[in-house]
Write an enzyme that holds these catalytic residues in place. Structure first.
Site, mmCIF file in Angstrom:
data_model
loop_
_atom_site.group_PDB
_atom_site.id
_atom_site.type_symbol
_atom_site.label_atom_id
_atom_site.label_comp_id
_atom_site.label_asym_id
_atom_site.label_seq_id
_atom_site.Cartn_x
_atom_site.Cartn_y
_atom_site.Cartn_z
ATOM 1 C CG ASP A 303 -31.947 2.621 61.392
ATOM 2 O OD1 ASP A 303 -31.612 3.393 62.316
ATOM 3 O OD2 ASP A 303 -31.472 2.017 61.541
HETATM 4 C C1 NOJ Z 1 -29.533 3.483 64.964
HETATM 5 C C2 NOJ Z 1 -30.128 2.109 64.993
HETATM 6 O O1 NOJ Z 1 -30.380 0.672 64.098
HETATM 7 C C3 NOJ Z 1 -32.441 2.112 65.501
HETATM 8 O O2 NOJ Z 1 -32.407 0.753 65.754
HETATM 9 C C4 NOJ Z 1 -32.001 3.011 66.711
HETATM 10 O O3 NOJ Z 1 -33.527 3.065 67.162
HETATM 11 C C5 NOJ Z 1 -31.926 4.711 65.879
HETATM 12 N N1 NOJ Z 1 -30.172 4.601 65.642
HETATM 13 C C6 NOJ Z 1 -31.568 5.404 66.702
HETATM 14 O O4 NOJ Z 1 -31.251 5.508 67.878
#
Ligand code: NOJ
Length: 774
Positions: A303
């Protein structure tokens, strides 16, 4: 202990019946497969051998810097560390995220493919969560359809628009089980239940990817957030999750496994600590479970900044340690930060990581690109992109699905559908005419100007027959800014003084008094749900509750339409407001869909994918819990109030009425490894066509561990004509009766007696029993 091998059960290559004391288990022996195994390892698709050979040839030619480039994902929503062209040309990036300009995507792809030394295409990723340009209902709403084919269709349409823009990778589906509505990201998942969650997970994967990775007009799915993010302590986003082994294996992991079994090409490691170890540095999750037990061959992306933040967690000592721990745990690609690129060369030199580990990561990435067909066909056609956005077909599908996802919670005296005798309709509420707010959070590529508000939908539906009187009544605002405000925001409040606010409040009541019926569109701004959008209260924000109570006090018939993505405190409304329609955030066509539902052009048939708490103190209130003392009085768990939810899991009304009777099973016993055919008669007892969901729940009476009072094990949504009766048969798969036992530490199907209920929510009363036998 006695053990005897039995030749074949569908689930396992090697199983045994084991007796310990009085109990017998159909069990996976420790020496046959891992003790943790949730279910069968995933098969290796035949195409993998070819892709692997291709990747290995390429890896043999790559420099370390090129390998680490592939393992780096760079966001383009802010200036990158080096110009994007330079990154692409020098092979210093494997993937970009947050870019939606089709021409720019194509241009960068040309740079990578034509100007980089090894001509490796880029992978463009994006949060395609519930639509790309055309926005569909939020994922929790898709789950409320209880129709996996609707979820599949929505994601397939979303994939088509994304691919037409040049995006080949969706950071979805989010399959985190969430049992705490305070957690803002409950909107992105399928709710509380692992069985419903698994069906929605696999449907969405099929929607994004099609039958196999690389299908035209489709994109790669990324299942997230592995694992346990939905159990954030206190519902506070990013806080640690403490999940027992039993809950992890039986509740939180199954939707991930189902999504991977459906072929998901990638998975995202979560931010938070799981039982004390950050998910992105968690070798147990990313290696032992994912690779060893499940045999997953796709790619793992972290993430956002989750590699770097291993240090913030107090886990790794510095950036190098973070890179080493993430790689060695099993992360292939680092999102947004550059610890891999910056720190792994020295770490390799010091022997902290191996070249083989780096090659494994690169191989997973190259295989994904190969399977997506990017080496053969890396480009999109930006000249066609615009014509493929928000097409009439996309709109029609979005509108239909938004009618299927709505849940009718209350309809006293059949106030809905609205009678044609109502000639003046008051439409009140801060969300009734807000284009971004009908879309919901996580639709960063959506254009609010495309969306149809409730006011617009009602005008189209009623202008010929009734007068609409509209005003906001109150305005609402988040107390803290949202992280998405710069990219996507709700209209700012326009009233600045108490006097203005008071005048507007009374203006709304005046309009209601002038009308035959009033529709109040209340709930939460889109920014009040989603990432970093957790709450410590579930009350309607601002003065909405006061407005609702004042509206009811006028004596006019009141319809409450909720736009939100989590259960809210509507306990007063549940007794005093005649109609409550949970429309969720229904997306681009939301206003038309709500008009369809209010007018009776469409008939609600959605069901709650989460239990709806009566009070916030009840959280968590999920239905699938174990019973202990005094089961005959389950509603006495608190002395100061009920311990029953306001609305149970699976609940939802319709303008039609239904009965479910005559539950029968093909045989009183079922062999482990086979399926039991369960039939029930569903009758539409009204003269209006409508949908009903038949839900099957089981309970295992005894075993090596206590089992939940009820567990959903089958469901189907059926459309019935007026007065039609249909026999619905659901195959109950015994594999779904297995569980990971905290006593034996095995996944097993334990023979014994099971209760079986069929009905239309978890309180179903039509009952029978069957025996599971070896
Ligand atoms: C953080 C989020 O937790 C995740 O779900 C997302 O895909 C990414 N950012 C990219 O935006």
């Amino acid at each position: 202990m006695r053990a005897r091998a039995i030749p074949s059960l569908l689930m396992f290559s090697a199983v045994a019946i084991v007796s310990i004391g009085a109990a017998t288990y159909i069990s996976v022996p420790r020496n046959a497969v891992s003790a943790h195994q949730v279910t069968q390892p995933l098969p290796i698709p035949p195409s993998d051998a070819e892709a692997r050979a291709f990747a290995d040839k390429l890896i043999a030619k790559m420099t370390l810097a090129e390998k680490l480039g592939q393992m780096t994902q760079v966001p383009l929503n802010s200036p990158p560390p080096r110009p994007a062209d330079e990154l692409a040309r020098t092979g210093s990036v494997g993937s970009f995220l947050f870019i939606t300009d089709a021409a720019e995507i194509n241009r960068l792809q040309h740079v990578a493919v034509e100007q980089s030394r090894l001509h490796i295409p880029l992978l463009f990723g994006y949060d395609v969560i519930h639509g790309f340009r055309t926005i569909y209902p939020v994922p929790i709403a898709l789950a409320a359809s209880w129709d996996p084919s609707a979820a599949e269709q929505a994601q397939s349409m979303a994939a088509r628009e994304a691919r037409a823009t040049g995006i080949q990778w969706a950071f979805a589906p989010m399959v985190d089980i969430a049992r705490d509505p305070r957690w803002g990201r409950i909107m992105e998942g399928a709710g509380e239940d692992p069985f419903l969650g698994s069906r929605m997970a696999e449907a969405q994967v099929k929607g994004f990817q099609g039958a196999t990775l690389g299908e035209p007009d489709h994109i790669m799915a990324c299942v997230k957030h592995f694992a346990g993010y939905g159990a954030a302590s206190g519902g506070r986003d990013y806080e640690e999750s403490n999940i027992s082994d039993e809950q992890l294996w039986n509740v939180y992991l199954p939707p991930f496994h189902a999504a991977l079994e459906a072929g998901a090409g990638s998975i995202m490691s979560a931010y938070m600590d799981l039982n004390g170890v950050p998910a992105t540095g968690n070798r147990f999750l990313l290696h032992d479970v994912l690779r060893d037990d499940w045999n997953f061959h796709g790619m793992v992306v972290s993430d956002w900044a989750a590699v770097k933040s291993l240090t913030t967690h107090g886990f790794s000592k510095d950036d190098t340690d973070a890179a080493v721990r993430a790689l060695n745990a099993g992360v292939d690609m680092e999102m947004s930060t550059t610890n891999f690129q910056d720190k792994l060369p020295a770490a390799l030199h010091q022997g902290l990581v191996t070249e083989a580990a780096i090659n494994n990561a690169v191989r997973n990435i190259l295989i994904a690109k190969y399977k997506l067909g990017l080496f053969k066909n890396p480009y999109s056609d930006p000249s066609k992109t615009a014509s493929l956005m928000v097409t009439p077909e996309q709109r029609a599908t979005a509108r239909k699905i938004a009618t299927q996802t709505a849940v009718l919670l209350r309809d006293q005296d059949n106030l809905l559908p609205l009678s044609s005798k109502y000639k003046t309709i008051a439409l009140i509420g801060p969300l009734a005419d807000s284009k971004p707010d009908i879309m919901g959070s996580w639709c960063l590529a959506g254009h609010p100007s495309d969306s149809v508000t409730v006011l617009e939908g009602l005008h189209k539906r009623y202008d010929a027959t009734a007068k609409i009187l509209y005003t906001k009544g109150v305005e609402i605002e988040r107390e803290q800014p949202s992280i998405f405000d710069e990219q996507f925001s709700s209209p700012k409040p326009t009233m600045t003084t108490d006097a203005e606010r008071d005048t507007e409040f009374h203006h709304a009541l005046d309009l209601i008094n002038q009308s035959d019926v009033a529709i109040l569109v209340l709930g939460e701004l889109q920014s009040m749900s989603g990432e970093r959008a957790s709450r410590s209260s579930l009350d309607l924000p601002g003065k909405q509750e006061q407005l609702l109570e004042a509206a009811v006090a006028t004596g006019k018939p009141i319809v409450l339409v909720l736009l939100n993505a989590r259960p809210l405190n509507i306990t007063w409304a549940s007794k005093n407001v005649p109609v409550i329609l949970e429309a969720w955030y229904p997306g681009t066509e939301g206003g038309n869909a709500i008009a369809d539902l209010l007018s009776g052009d469409a008939n609600p048939g959605g069901k709650l994918p989460v239990a709806w708490p009566l009070t916030i103190g009840q959280i968590p209130i999920n239905y699938g819990r174990n019973l202990t003392q005094i089961p005959e009085a389950p509603n006495t768990r608190y002395w100061d109030g009920s311990s029953a939810p306001l609305y149970p899991f699976g609940y939802g009304l319709s303008y039609s009425t239904f009965t479910t009777t005559n539950l029968r099973i093909a045989a009183p016993t079922v062999h482990a490894g086979s399926t039991l055919q369960v039939s029930v008669d569903v009758q539409n007892t009204s003269n209006r066509a409508g949908d009903e969901v038949v839900e099957l729940y089981t309970h295992q009476r005894a075993g090596s561990a206590s089992r939940p009072v009820r567990e959903l094990k089958g469901f189907v949504r059926v459309s019935l004509k007026p007065n039609e009766t249909r026999t619905v048969t659901i195959a109950l798969n015994t594999k779904d009766l297995g569980f990971w036992s905290p006593q034996t530490h095995h996944w097993s199907m334990e023979p014994g007696t099971f209760d079986l209920w069929a009905g239309t929510d978890e309180t179903a009363t039509t009952h029978t029993t069957f025996d599971l036998v070896p």
